[in-house]
Design a protein around this motif. Structure first.
Motif, PDB file in Angstrom:
ATOM      1  N   ARG A   1       0.873  -1.177   0.000  1.00 13.29           N
ATOM      2  CA  ARG A   1       0.000   0.000   0.000  1.00 13.29           C
ATOM      3  C   ARG A   1       0.902   1.216   0.000  1.00 13.29           C
ATOM      4  O   ARG A   1       1.849   1.277   0.777  1.00 13.29           O
ATOM      5  CB  ARG A   1      -0.844   0.014   1.271  1.00 13.29           C
ATOM      6  CG  ARG A   1      -1.729  -1.180   1.409  1.00 13.29           C
ATOM      7  CD  ARG A   1      -2.269  -1.285   2.822  1.00 13.29           C
ATOM      8  NE  ARG A   1      -3.067  -2.484   2.953  1.00 13.29           N
ATOM      9  CZ  ARG A   1      -3.227  -3.151   4.087  1.00 13.29           C
ATOM     10  NH1 ARG A   1      -2.661  -2.723   5.193  1.00 13.29           N
ATOM     11  NH2 ARG A   1      -3.977  -4.230   4.109  1.00 13.29           N
ATOM     12  N   HIS A   2       0.610   2.160  -0.877  1.00 12.87           N
ATOM     13  CA  HIS A   2       1.471   3.346  -0.882  1.00 12.87           C
ATOM     14  C   HIS A   2       0.702   4.570  -1.329  1.00 12.87           C
ATOM     15  O   HIS A   2      -0.347   4.469  -1.970  1.00 12.87           O
ATOM     16  CB  HIS A   2       2.693   3.120  -1.783  1.00 12.87           C
ATOM     17  CG  HIS A   2       2.337   2.824  -3.214  1.00 12.87           C
ATOM     18  ND1 HIS A   2       2.050   1.562  -3.664  1.00 12.87           N
ATOM     19  CD2 HIS A   2       2.207   3.632  -4.285  1.00 12.87           C
ATOM     20  CE1 HIS A   2       1.767   1.609  -4.957  1.00 12.87           C
ATOM     21  NE2 HIS A   2       1.849   2.862  -5.357  1.00 12.87           N
ATOM     22  N   ILE A   3       1.265   5.706  -0.965  1.00 12.70           N
ATOM     23  CA  ILE A   3       0.684   6.990  -1.375  1.00 12.70           C
ATOM     24  C   ILE A   3       1.724   7.714  -2.217  1.00 12.70           C
ATOM     25  O   ILE A   3       2.883   7.830  -1.817  1.00 12.70           O
ATOM     26  CB  ILE A   3       0.334   7.857  -0.144  1.00 12.70           C
ATOM     27  CG1 ILE A   3      -0.771   7.195   0.680  1.00 12.70           C
ATOM     28  CG2 ILE A   3      -0.087   9.264  -0.569  1.00 12.70           C
ATOM     29  CD1 ILE A   3      -1.024   7.885   2.018  1.00 12.70           C
ATOM     30  N   HIS A   4       1.335   8.134  -3.407  1.00  9.26           N
ATOM     31  CA  HIS A   4       2.165   9.077  -4.157  1.00  9.26           C
ATOM     32  C   HIS A   4       1.782  10.456  -3.636  1.00  9.26           C
ATOM     33  O   HIS A   4       0.595  10.773  -3.578  1.00  9.26           O
ATOM     34  CB  HIS A   4       1.858   8.995  -5.654  1.00  9.26           C
ATOM     35  CG  HIS A   4       2.165   7.650  -6.244  1.00  9.26           C
ATOM     36  ND1 HIS A   4       3.327   7.376  -6.901  1.00  9.26           N
ATOM     37  CD2 HIS A   4       1.453   6.499  -6.257  1.00  9.26           C
ATOM     38  CE1 HIS A   4       3.331   6.127  -7.309  1.00  9.26           C
ATOM     39  NE2 HIS A   4       2.192   5.559  -6.931  1.00  9.26           N
ATOM     40  N   MET A   5       2.763  11.239  -3.258  1.00  5.64           N
ATOM     41  CA  MET A   5       2.416  12.526  -2.652  1.00  5.64           C
ATOM     42  C   MET A   5       3.200  13.676  -3.274  1.00  5.64           C
ATOM     43  O   MET A   5       4.413  13.573  -3.480  1.00  5.64           O
ATOM     44  CB  MET A   5       2.658  12.482  -1.141  1.00  5.64           C
ATOM     45  CG  MET A   5       2.080  13.681  -0.417  1.00  5.64           C
ATOM     46  SD  MET A   5       2.165  13.517   1.380  1.00  5.64           S
ATOM     47  CE  MET A   5       0.737  12.491   1.681  1.00  5.64           C
TER      48      MET A   5
ATOM     49  N   VAL B   1       4.632   6.287   2.133  1.00  3.35           N
ATOM     50  CA  VAL B   1       4.435   7.540   1.390  1.00  3.35           C
ATOM     51  C   VAL B   1       5.658   7.788   0.513  1.00  3.35           C
ATOM     52  O   VAL B   1       6.786   7.735   0.984  1.00  3.35           O
ATOM     53  CB  VAL B   1       4.226   8.734   2.346  1.00  3.35           C
ATOM     54  CG1 VAL B   1       3.980  10.017   1.545  1.00  3.35           C
ATOM     55  CG2 VAL B   1       3.078   8.473   3.296  1.00  3.35           C
ATOM     56  N   ARG B   2       5.418   8.005  -0.774  1.00  3.65           N
ATOM     57  CA  ARG B   2       6.514   8.379  -1.675  1.00  3.65           C
ATOM     58  C   ARG B   2       6.272   9.799  -2.147  1.00  3.65           C
ATOM     59  O   ARG B   2       5.253  10.083  -2.774  1.00  3.65           O
ATOM     60  CB  ARG B   2       6.539   7.445  -2.901  1.00  3.65           C
ATOM     61  CG  ARG B   2       6.858   6.023  -2.530  1.00  3.65           C
ATOM     62  CD  ARG B   2       6.971   5.204  -3.800  1.00  3.65           C
ATOM     63  NE  ARG B   2       6.528   3.858  -3.522  1.00  3.65           N
ATOM     64  CZ  ARG B   2       5.954   3.065  -4.400  1.00  3.65           C
ATOM     65  NH1 ARG B   2       5.737   3.481  -5.644  1.00  3.65           N
ATOM     66  NH2 ARG B   2       5.596   1.860  -4.068  1.00  3.65           N
ATOM     67  N   VAL B   3       7.192  10.657  -1.801  1.00  3.87           N
ATOM     68  CA  VAL B   3       7.052  12.066  -2.170  1.00  3.87           C
ATOM     69  C   VAL B   3       7.836  12.299  -3.458  1.00  3.87           C
ATOM     70  O   VAL B   3       8.978  11.856  -3.576  1.00  3.87           O
ATOM     71  CB  VAL B   3       7.582  12.971  -1.036  1.00  3.87           C
ATOM     72  CG1 VAL B   3       7.419  14.436  -1.402  1.00  3.87           C
ATOM     73  CG2 VAL B   3       6.865  12.664   0.276  1.00  3.87           C
TER      74      VAL B   3
ATOM     75  N   LEU C   1      -3.668   7.623  -3.054  1.00  2.09           N
ATOM     76  CA  LEU C   1      -3.415   6.334  -2.392  1.00  2.09           C
ATOM     77  C   LEU C   1      -3.546   5.225  -3.426  1.00  2.09           C
ATOM     78  O   LEU C   1      -4.519   5.185  -4.175  1.00  2.09           O
ATOM     79  CB  LEU C   1      -4.448   6.093  -1.278  1.00  2.09           C
ATOM     80  CG  LEU C   1      -4.462   4.673  -0.685  1.00  2.09           C
ATOM     81  CD1 LEU C   1      -3.243   4.427   0.197  1.00  2.09           C
ATOM     82  CD2 LEU C   1      -5.733   4.403   0.104  1.00  2.09           C
ATOM     83  N   HIS C   2      -2.567   4.329  -3.478  1.00  4.81           N
ATOM     84  CA  HIS C   2      -2.654   3.161  -4.349  1.00  4.81           C
ATOM     85  C   HIS C   2      -2.807   1.893  -3.522  1.00  4.81           C
ATOM     86  O   HIS C   2      -1.941   1.575  -2.713  1.00  4.81           O
ATOM     87  CB  HIS C   2      -1.383   3.043  -5.210  1.00  4.81           C
ATOM     88  CG  HIS C   2      -1.467   3.803  -6.485  1.00  4.81           C
ATOM     89  ND1 HIS C   2      -0.394   3.996  -7.319  1.00  4.81           N
ATOM     90  CD2 HIS C   2      -2.528   4.427  -7.071  1.00  4.81           C
ATOM     91  CE1 HIS C   2      -0.784   4.703  -8.360  1.00  4.81           C
ATOM     92  NE2 HIS C   2      -2.068   4.990  -8.234  1.00  4.81           N
ATOM     93  N   VAL C   3      -3.910   1.178  -3.748  1.00  4.12           N
ATOM     94  CA  VAL C   3      -4.082  -0.153  -3.137  1.00  4.12           C
ATOM     95  C   VAL C   3      -4.438  -1.130  -4.250  1.00  4.12           C
ATOM     96  O   VAL C   3      -4.871  -0.728  -5.329  1.00  4.12           O
ATOM     97  CB  VAL C   3      -5.194  -0.164  -2.059  1.00  4.12           C
ATOM     98  CG1 VAL C   3      -4.792   0.648  -0.853  1.00  4.12           C
ATOM     99  CG2 VAL C   3      -6.533   0.310  -2.617  1.00  4.12           C
TER     100      VAL C   3
HETATM  101 ZN   LIG Z   1       1.557   3.590  -7.248  1.00  2.00          ZN
END
Ligand SMILES: [Zn+2]
Length: 328
Positions: free
Chosen positions: A159-163, A196-198, A206-208
């Motif tokens: 699970r990750h967030i592109h921010m 979180v990837r900035v 959010l990518h799930v």
């Molecule tokens: Zn992604």
């Protein structure tokens, strides 16, 4: 004592939270202020369906020399969905067709699956951040011009967030931090361990995968909220003692996203009682599927696909016609 330390940590963290300007204090007057402060932690969701990233060499093997991907659609974050798809095959010799290729090309090929896909294919893929492929699983990718045996590169994406950079500054979040994300609604839950990837060219999203998305009843565009659950002590994954483990009942069916009645019937016909896959269903084996009037609800949308080992009772046939269920 561990317990004492735990309680002390919780108290310290709760006190920190109460003092933090991000969390409205009890003394804050007015609901409006509280709402303004919580609503600005809302972010948009993107549910990633199983997909493949390819390196240039594998693209050529699968599609032919000099082949170029055709863009179907830009993604919300950098990258595009290609028109081209491949088939992914696992060690059970089951295949998942029409797996979308996402561009642009990468240095290493990577297959991203949900757990349900892994169950169907018989692949025990680890949860990994995209691009971190050490210890990842293997699969065969089939294209129109060739086949790639991918030794390494099958993962379940974490699970990750592109921010975006301004949002990271606004939330006080740094690249690679892990946060929790709360989902509202009747299937609401909190996702833990969300990386979180900035990035300069990221939009906050959010990518799930589809299993997480389905579990929480979210779709592309659903709004979820970053929450600070740091006052909750992390727990380790554990398994119960053997006498406490609920028995597994092998009914030969696949749980998960295959709900199309014809597909389920055909998969079940190819399985032994214990759930182990056999060769393709043998029409002479005497194993036949009988569809009765009671089964018709399942076929209302899909229609009924007749075959050498699928029998429709006369009553079911009449009722299907009456209900407008397609028989083909
Ligand atoms: Zn992604």
């Amino acid at each position: 004592m561990d317990t004492e330390k735990l309680i002390r940590d919780v108290v310290v963290n709760v006190m920190k939270r109460l003092q933090s300007p991000e969390v409205p204090q009890k003394s804050d007057s007015g609901q409006a202020n509280k709402q303004a402060k919580t609503s600005n932690r809302k972010i948009v969701c993107g549910v990633s369906v199983r997909h493949v990233h390819l390196c240039a060499q594998h693209l050529e093997i699968l599609f032919g020399k000099g082949y170029q991907l055709t863009k179907l659609k830009d993604l919300y974050n950098p990258g595009f969905a290609a028109k081209e798809t491949v088939t992914v095959v696992g060690p059970k010799l089951n295949a998942i067709q029409n797996v979308r290729i996402l561009g642009p090309l990468r240095d290493q090929s990577q297959v991203e699956l949900a757990k349900t896909d892994c169950v169907i294919l018989g692949i025990d893929a680890p949860v990994k951040p995209s691009g971190k492929l050490e210890g990842s699983s293997t699969a065969v990718i089939v294209g129109p011009k060739g086949v790639v045996h991918l030794e390494n590169g099958v993962i379940r994406a974490n699970r990750h967030i592109h921010m975006s950079v301004p949002d990271a500054q606004h939330f006080g979040i740094e690249d690679n931090m892990e946060v929790d994300v709360r989902v509202p609604g009747p299937k609401g839950l909190t996702f833990n361990n969300v990386q979180v990837r900035v990035g300069q060219d990221f939009k906050t999203e959010l990518h799930v995968d589809t299993d997480d998305g389905n579990a929480a009843d979210i779709v592309n565009g659903s709004l979820v909220e970053i929450v600070d659950a740091s006052c909750v002590a992390p727990i380790e994954a554990q398994k119960a003692d053997s006498q406490q483990i609920p028995p597994e009942i092998p009914d030969g069916s696949y749980a998960g996203e295959i709900t199309e009645a014809n597909v389920l019937k055909s998969i079940n016909n190819g399985l032994e009682k214990n759930g182990a896959p056999t060769r393709a269903p043998d029409p002479d084996s005497g194993k036949k599927t009988v569809i009765t009037a009671d089964d018709l609800d399942q076929y209302q949308d899909s229609g009924i696909k007749l075959g050498p080992h699928v029998i429709l009772t006369p009553l079911a046939r009449d009722e299907a016609k009456e209900r407008g269920i397609k028989i083909y």
